[in-house]
Design a protein around this motif. Structure first.
Motif, PDB file in Angstrom:
ATOM      1  N   ALA A 137       0.844  -1.208   0.000  1.00  0.00           N
ATOM      2  CA  ALA A 137       0.000   0.000   0.000  1.00  0.00           C
ATOM      3  C   ALA A 137       0.877   1.254   0.000  1.00  0.00           C
ATOM      4  CB  ALA A 137      -0.936  -0.006   1.207  1.00  0.00           C
TER       5      ALA A 137
ATOM      6  N   LYS B  94       1.486 -11.386  -5.034  1.00  0.00           N
ATOM      7  CA  LYS B  94       0.055 -11.181  -4.774  1.00  0.00           C
ATOM      8  C   LYS B  94      -0.441  -9.810  -5.213  1.00  0.00           C
ATOM      9  CE  LYS B  94      -3.279 -11.636  -1.012  1.00  0.00           C
ATOM     10  NZ  LYS B  94      -3.482 -11.943   0.401  1.00  0.00           N
TER      11      LYS B  94
ATOM     12  N   ALA C 262      -1.970  -2.473  -3.077  1.00  0.00           N
ATOM     13  CA  ALA C 262      -3.373  -2.552  -2.615  1.00  0.00           C
ATOM     14  C   ALA C 262      -3.957  -1.180  -2.331  1.00  0.00           C
ATOM     15  CB  ALA C 262      -3.485  -3.446  -1.391  1.00  0.00           C
ATOM     16  N   GLY C 263      -3.364  -0.121  -2.893  1.00  0.00           N
ATOM     17  CA  GLY C 263      -3.994   1.190  -2.779  1.00  0.00           C
ATOM     18  C   GLY C 263      -3.327   2.095  -1.772  1.00  0.00           C
TER      19      GLY C 263
ATOM     20  N   ASP D 139      -2.594   3.769   1.786  1.00  0.00           N
ATOM     21  CA  ASP D 139      -2.480   3.104   3.082  1.00  0.00           C
ATOM     22  C   ASP D 139      -3.635   3.537   3.980  1.00  0.00           C
ATOM     23  OD1 ASP D 139      -1.881   2.125   5.552  1.00  0.00           O
ATOM     24  OD2 ASP D 139       0.245   2.601   5.435  1.00  0.00           O
TER      25      ASP D 139
ATOM     26  N   GLY E 297      -4.361   2.672   6.855  1.00  0.00           N
ATOM     27  CA  GLY E 297      -3.928   2.937   8.228  1.00  0.00           C
ATOM     28  C   GLY E 297      -3.683   4.420   8.479  1.00  0.00           C
TER      29      GLY E 297
ATOM     30  N   MET F 149      -2.868  -7.852  -7.788  1.00  0.00           N
ATOM     31  CA  MET F 149      -3.893  -6.803  -7.776  1.00  0.00           C
ATOM     32  C   MET F 149      -3.297  -5.396  -7.827  1.00  0.00           C
ATOM     33  SD  MET F 149      -5.058  -7.192  -3.796  1.00  0.00           S
ATOM     34  CE  MET F 149      -4.747  -8.879  -3.345  1.00  0.00           C
TER      35      MET F 149
ATOM     36  N   LEU G 165      -4.988  -1.928  -6.831  1.00  0.00           N
ATOM     37  CA  LEU G 165      -6.223  -1.374  -6.297  1.00  0.00           C
ATOM     38  C   LEU G 165      -6.053   0.108  -5.972  1.00  0.00           C
ATOM     39  CD1 LEU G 165      -7.176  -4.103  -3.643  1.00  0.00           C
ATOM     40  CD2 LEU G 165      -7.442  -4.148  -6.107  1.00  0.00           C
ATOM     41  N   GLY G 166      -7.135   0.841  -6.087  1.00  0.00           N
ATOM     42  CA  GLY G 166      -7.166   2.222  -5.630  1.00  0.00           C
ATOM     43  C   GLY G 166      -5.948   3.012  -6.070  1.00  0.00           C
TER      44      GLY G 166
ATOM     45  N   GLU H 229     -12.557   2.217  -3.330  1.00  0.00           N
ATOM     46  CA  GLU H 229     -12.780   3.280  -2.350  1.00  0.00           C
ATOM     47  C   GLU H 229     -14.240   3.485  -2.003  1.00  0.00           C
ATOM     48  OE1 GLU H 229     -10.614   3.373  -4.756  1.00  0.00           O
ATOM     49  OE2 GLU H 229      -8.716   4.163  -4.003  1.00  0.00           O
TER      50      GLU H 229
ATOM     51  N   LEU I 128     -15.450   1.778   0.770  1.00  0.00           N
ATOM     52  CA  LEU I 128     -14.893   2.214   2.057  1.00  0.00           C
ATOM     53  C   LEU I 128     -15.490   3.555   2.489  1.00  0.00           C
ATOM     54  CD1 LEU I 128     -11.062   1.667   1.437  1.00  0.00           C
ATOM     55  CD2 LEU I 128     -12.433   0.436   3.105  1.00  0.00           C
TER      56      LEU I 128
ATOM     57  N   ILE J 135     -15.175   6.327   0.740  1.00  0.00           N
ATOM     58  CA  ILE J 135     -14.309   7.426   0.285  1.00  0.00           C
ATOM     59  C   ILE J 135     -14.210   7.387  -1.250  1.00  0.00           C
ATOM     60  CG2 ILE J 135     -12.999   7.673   2.437  1.00  0.00           C
ATOM     61  CD1 ILE J 135     -10.803   5.929   1.115  1.00  0.00           C
TER      62      ILE J 135
ATOM     63  N   PHE K  50     -13.088  -1.069   8.066  1.00  0.00           N
ATOM     64  CA  PHE K  50     -11.949  -1.788   7.469  1.00  0.00           C
ATOM     65  C   PHE K  50     -10.913  -2.108   8.546  1.00  0.00           C
ATOM     66  CE2 PHE K  50      -7.683  -2.032   5.684  1.00  0.00           C
ATOM     67  CZ  PHE K  50      -7.855  -2.995   4.691  1.00  0.00           C
TER      68      PHE K  50
ATOM     69  N   ARG L  38     -11.889  -4.778  10.773  1.00  0.00           N
ATOM     70  CA  ARG L  38     -12.183  -6.001  10.027  1.00  0.00           C
ATOM     71  C   ARG L  38     -13.659  -6.395  10.108  1.00  0.00           C
ATOM     72  NH1 ARG L  38      -8.301  -9.161   8.212  1.00  0.00           N
ATOM     73  NH2 ARG L  38      -6.145  -8.560   8.558  1.00  0.00           N
TER      74      ARG L  38
HETATM   75  N1  COA Z   1      -3.803  -0.067   3.334  1.00  0.00           N
HETATM   76  C1  COA Z   1      -3.268  -0.567   4.475  1.00  0.00           C
HETATM   77  N2  COA Z   1      -3.182  -1.887   4.744  1.00  0.00           N
HETATM   78  C2  COA Z   1      -3.655  -2.729   3.814  1.00  0.00           C
HETATM   79  C3  COA Z   1      -4.236  -2.282   2.613  1.00  0.00           C
HETATM   80  C4  COA Z   1      -4.288  -0.887   2.386  1.00  0.00           C
HETATM   81  N3  COA Z   1      -4.785  -0.370   1.273  1.00  0.00           N
HETATM   82  N4  COA Z   1      -4.629  -3.359   1.902  1.00  0.00           N
HETATM   83  C5  COA Z   1      -4.291  -4.444   2.630  1.00  0.00           C
HETATM   84  N5  COA Z   1      -3.706  -4.056   3.776  1.00  0.00           N
HETATM   85  C6  COA Z   1      -3.180  -4.921   4.842  1.00  0.00           C
HETATM   86  C7  COA Z   1      -4.304  -5.612   5.596  1.00  0.00           C
HETATM   87  O1  COA Z   1      -4.854  -4.771   6.592  1.00  0.00           O
HETATM   88  C8  COA Z   1      -3.573  -6.804   6.186  1.00  0.00           C
HETATM   89  O2  COA Z   1      -2.835  -6.376   7.318  1.00  0.00           O
HETATM   90  P1  COA Z   1      -2.801  -7.289   8.677  1.00  0.00           P
HETATM   91  O3  COA Z   1      -2.180  -8.594   8.212  1.00  0.00           O
HETATM   92  O4  COA Z   1      -1.918  -6.496   9.589  1.00  0.00           O
HETATM   93  O5  COA Z   1      -4.188  -7.416   9.137  1.00  0.00           O
HETATM   94  C9  COA Z   1      -2.550  -7.132   5.101  1.00  0.00           C
HETATM   95  O6  COA Z   1      -2.442  -5.973   4.271  1.00  0.00           O
HETATM   96  C10 COA Z   1      -2.971  -8.304   4.227  1.00  0.00           C
HETATM   97  O7  COA Z   1      -4.288  -8.037   3.724  1.00  0.00           O
HETATM   98  P2  COA Z   1      -5.532  -9.036   3.952  1.00  0.00           P
HETATM   99  O8  COA Z   1      -6.780  -8.214   3.955  1.00  0.00           O
HETATM  100  O9  COA Z   1      -5.305  -9.929   5.124  1.00  0.00           O
HETATM  101  O10 COA Z   1      -5.418  -9.898   2.615  1.00  0.00           O
HETATM  102  P3  COA Z   1      -6.607 -10.550   1.821  1.00  0.00           P
HETATM  103  O11 COA Z   1      -5.981 -11.324   0.730  1.00  0.00           O
HETATM  104  O12 COA Z   1      -7.547 -11.229   2.748  1.00  0.00           O
HETATM  105  O13 COA Z   1      -7.403  -9.302   1.163  1.00  0.00           O
HETATM  106  C11 COA Z   1      -7.616  -7.213  -0.037  1.00  0.00           C
HETATM  107  C12 COA Z   1      -6.757  -8.473   0.250  1.00  0.00           C
HETATM  108  C13 COA Z   1      -6.795  -6.307  -0.932  1.00  0.00           C
HETATM  109  C14 COA Z   1      -8.891  -7.598  -0.753  1.00  0.00           C
HETATM  110  C15 COA Z   1      -7.955  -6.495   1.286  1.00  0.00           C
HETATM  111  O14 COA Z   1      -6.769  -6.339   2.031  1.00  0.00           O
HETATM  112  C16 COA Z   1      -8.532  -5.128   1.075  1.00  0.00           C
HETATM  113  O15 COA Z   1      -9.721  -4.997   0.825  1.00  0.00           O
HETATM  114  N6  COA Z   1      -7.687  -4.074   1.180  1.00  0.00           N
HETATM  115  C17 COA Z   1      -8.096  -2.721   0.989  1.00  0.00           C
HETATM  116  C18 COA Z   1      -8.023  -2.364  -0.464  1.00  0.00           C
HETATM  117  C19 COA Z   1      -8.528  -0.967  -0.681  1.00  0.00           C
HETATM  118  O16 COA Z   1      -9.648  -0.639  -0.360  1.00  0.00           O
HETATM  119  N7  COA Z   1      -7.665  -0.142  -1.290  1.00  0.00           N
HETATM  120  C20 COA Z   1      -7.973   1.202  -1.569  1.00  0.00           C
HETATM  121  C21 COA Z   1      -7.600   2.006  -0.413  1.00  0.00           C
HETATM  122  S1  COA Z   1      -7.877   3.689  -0.694  1.00  0.00           S
END
Ligand code: COA
Length: 687
Positions: free
Chosen positions: A414, A447, A451-452, A454, A456, A496, A498-499, A523, A526, A528, A675, A678
């Motif tokens: 991220a 993987k 993922a977009g 952060d 956090g 992937m 994403l975002g 987004e 979420l 946003i 999010f 969880r």
């Molecule tokens: N920002 C911060 N942390 C992220 C993240 C993001 N965009 N995407 C994934 N992570 C973190 C997860 O919180 C998790 O952390 P943890 O192990 O400390 O709990 C770790 O990455 C692994 O992700 P996880 O969700 O366990 O993997 P998954 O394969 O089950 O799911 C996703 C993968 C991408 C579908 C899911 O993580 C997700 O929906 N992420 C958000 C994507 C998003 O909305 N992006 C746009 C943000 S603006």
């Protein structure tokens, strides 16, 4: 293009050794079976023998692994077929002869040098000269364990962290006898199977245990001033779980006695383990979410001592070249549960304050290592990206390609402002280099490209329109630079995007994607919206695909790489990762040969209408989840305004401001909190 075995991104190394088909794990205690489970879930076709001298230990271990698989199925992390495949081909044995034919034997037995040497002599007598041999020791140098082997070049330490089936970190020890290609193969194997290999030198306790063991030891030495519960409370500023809580969890007291005695014997009495370790079974502390009261003065005392030991070890590791600064910070976060790496923490505190803390620590703990250079000299070049330079194999003057790998495996790569600044620094550094034709940006591991943004970091932005808009502008510095970059940048997408990850790819001058890659703008789900370009760029760059992007923005619909290719968004599809990088590099050179990279258009663009919302019932995402009508309204209005803007910068600014606006909605608060907790967001309550 040519990559050397020492490539920073392990997946860029070219290796000849095939993937393992048969692995033996020696030791059915705690970590051996966990390693076996990781290996089997990553490579279900693998035949794996778990060897121990005690049959009951084997039976208990196999039962535990069946329990892991059942739990994974119950939680929806694995389907029943995958669980069955993971458990198939997994056998136990008390007979060393069962290791014959293995192409890798991994030892995870008791931490005892003589025992390990006996085990490896027994193993070597039964396997052929090419079989890889590794030990999971956390403290004993490879040179001591393997020096008596007939073929030490195929042996090293691969040190896992608990719980080994889930914790991605693995220290891979680089010792003088080790075959270079085997080191590259191990790194690549781990990266391909979801792990984070960290190469460290062959020092006693390697890299991360030096930090962890001494962190725990100094915590125990502080017990004359504070209770375990109080120390854990203070430590929670830096770690997800304090030292005593972790020691209870891992039954770690004997390990600290052993490893700190080893350090004391070799490096000085200041490492001697706190005597209390020998008399305590379990520490009296609380769950990480709870806090024990203590006076501010005592809290400051404990805090500074903990920081002191952390930095003393960190700087010593770097001074002795045991590991790299970026790996150390990342390893502390990923393997040991630190919220920020020790060097990041040092930056946050400031060097003046860090110097004061270290001077105080030196007085309290004479003999412990102190910095040998100015603190600024320890800062890693880039923290969140790896940089590789792939040489021009054709020798036709087309130039080298710099591959930038996003590396935040703990958050699926991220993006945040520090990472985008890292990328920008690398690009700027090479832009005037005539031997570099351009750049490829890819993600660490298999993987995720990224993922977009952060998530956090988002809670601090909620309710602050200007702050949120400014954060989006800050994260966009890189992207704005790419819009006018003199050299081509190609996104090489695996997994992937994403975002914000997709938004980064959109600003690269071409996208190349593996066939199984996919894109999403999640987004809206979420509460946003995508702040750094997706509201504006796609409609200027790929007007023919406007309806696709409108659906992606308003329903979080996924876009498969093949469909993105058919729509003209992705320039080229690739097979495996090697093919992806090869094609991405070729595309860089092609673009470079065509002059200045293309820029997104400045002029306003026409938009098709958004799909009408349902007259009755809630608006839903492509996967059926209920969405926030307020957020949808902000997205649609923002996209229309961005399309109507008569300059690119005005269009982008519309996106930043829309993000600021959405950050102030109740839906955004609900979506982000859900999010991070969880759970599913409930937008029916927020509108
Ligand atoms: N920002 C911060 N942390 C992220 C993240 C993001 N965009 N995407 C994934 N992570 C973190 C997860 O919180 C998790 O952390 P943890 O192990 O400390 O709990 C770790 O990455 C692994 O992700 P996880 O969700 O366990 O993997 P998954 O394969 O089950 O799911 C996703 C993968 C991408 C579908 C899911 O993580 C997700 O929906 N992420 C958000 C994507 C998003 O909305 N992006 C746009 C943000 S603006």
């Amino acid at each position: 293009m040519n990559a050397c075995p020492a490539a920073a991104n392990p997946l860029l190394a070219t290796v000849r050794r095939a993937a393992p088909r048969r692995i033996g794990v020696v030791g059915a205690g705690t970590i051996g079976p966990d390693i076996a489970y990781y290996l089997k879930s990553a490579l279900p076709a693998l035949e794996l023998t778990l060897l121990d001298v005690r049959q009951p230990a084997i039976d208990a271990a196999l039962a535990r692994l069946r329990g892991y698989a059942d739990k994974a199925v119950a939680r929806g992390k694995m389907n029943a077929e995958a669980a069955a495949a993971t458990l198939a081909g997994l056998t136990g044995s008390t007979d060393y002869d069962s290791l014959a034919g293995c192409d890798w034997v991994l030892e995870a037995a008791t931490e005892d040098l003589a025992l390990k040497r006996r085990i490896f002599a027994d193993v070597e007598a039964r396997v052929d000269a090419q079989t890889v041999i590794t030990s999971n020791t956390s403290s004993l140098p490879a040179a001591r364990i393997f020096s008596e082997l007939k073929h030490p070049e195929r042996a090293t330490v691969t040190h896992f962290f608990a719980p080994a089936w889930r914790n991605p970190a693995v220290e891979v020890i680089d010792w003088p006898a080790l075959d270079r290609e085997l080191l590259a193969w191990l790194r690549r194997f781990f990266a391909e199977t979801g792990k984070l290999p960290l190469v460290t030198k062959d020092a006693v306790c390697f890299m991360l245990d030096r930090v962890f063991d001494n962190w725990c030891n100094d915590a125990a030495l502080l017990l004359d001033r504070a209770t375990a519960a109080q120390i854990d409370s203070v430590a929670s500023e830096f770690v997800h779980a304090g030292p005593f809580f972790v020691l209870n969890l891992a039954h770690g007291n004997p390990i600290i006695i052993e490893t700190n005695t080893l350090q004391a014997d070799e490096e000085g009495g200041h490492y001697r383990p706190a005597p209390i370790f020998a008399s305590v079974q379990e520490w009296k502390t609380q769950a990480p979410s709870q806090r024990a009261p203590l006076t501010p003065a005592l809290a400051a005392d404990v805090r500074e001592r903990l920081l002191g030991v952390l930095w003393s070890q960190t700087l010593d590791i770097l001074d002795r070249g045991i590991g790299s600064a970026a790996d150390l910070d990342l390893g502390c976060r990923v393997a040991l549960g630190f919220k920020a790496g020790p060097l990041e923490l040092m930056e946050q505190c400031g060097h003046e304050e860090a110097t004061r803390v270290l001077q105080r620590y030196a007085k309290e703990r004479p003999g412990m290592p102190m910095p040998r250079r100015a603190l600024s000299a320890y800062r890693p070049g880039e923290r969140h990206v790896l940089v590789d330079r792939l040489h021009d194999r054709l020798g036709d003057g087309g130039g080298d390609v710099v591959v930038i790998t996003l590396r935040r495996p703990e958050a699926l790569n991220a993006l945040h402002d520090a990472m985008t600044d890292d990328i920008l620094d690398v690009i700027r550094r090479h832009e005037d280099d005539a031997t570099v034709s351009g750049f490829v940006i890819t993600g660490y591991g298999q993987k995720a490209f990224c993922a977009g943004g952060d998530i956090g970091r988002f809670p601090t932005l909620l309710g602050n329109a200007e702050g949120a808009a400014q954060y989006a502008r800050d994260c966009s510095r890189l992207l704005v630079h790419l819009d006018a970059a003199p050299k081509p940048v190609v996104a090489a997408i695996q997994g992937m995007a994403l975002g914000g990850g997709f938004e980064l790819a959109m600003r690269c001058h071409a996208l190349v994607a593996q066939r199984q890659a996919w894109f999403q703008l999640p987004e809206v789900a979420l509460g946003i919206l995508p702040a750094i370009g997706a509201m504006a760029i796609p409609f200027r760059r790929w007007p023919q695909a406007a309806p696709i992007f409108q659906r992606m923005l308003t329903t979080a619909e996924r876009l498969r790489a093949a469909d993105a290719h058919a729509a003209g968004i992705v320039a080229e599809l690739a097979g495996d990762f090697d093919d992806l990088i090869e094609r991405a590099c070729a595309r860089v050179r092609l673009l470079a040969s065509q002059g200045e990279p293309p820029r997104p258009g400045e002029a306003a663009v026409a938009l098709p209408p958004f799909a009408p919302r349902p007259a009755d019932g809630p608006v839903r995402a492509a996967d059926g989840r209920v969405l926030s009508p307020t957020v949808l309204g902000v997205i649609e209005q923002g996209v229309r305004e961005a399309a109507a803007a008569t300059s690119l910068s005005a269009a982008l600014e519309t996106g930043y401001r829309a993000f600021g606006k959405v950050a102030c909605t109740a839906a955004a608060r609900e979506g982000i909190e859900a999010f991070l907790a969880r759970r599913e967001p409930d937008f029916t309550r927020t509108g």
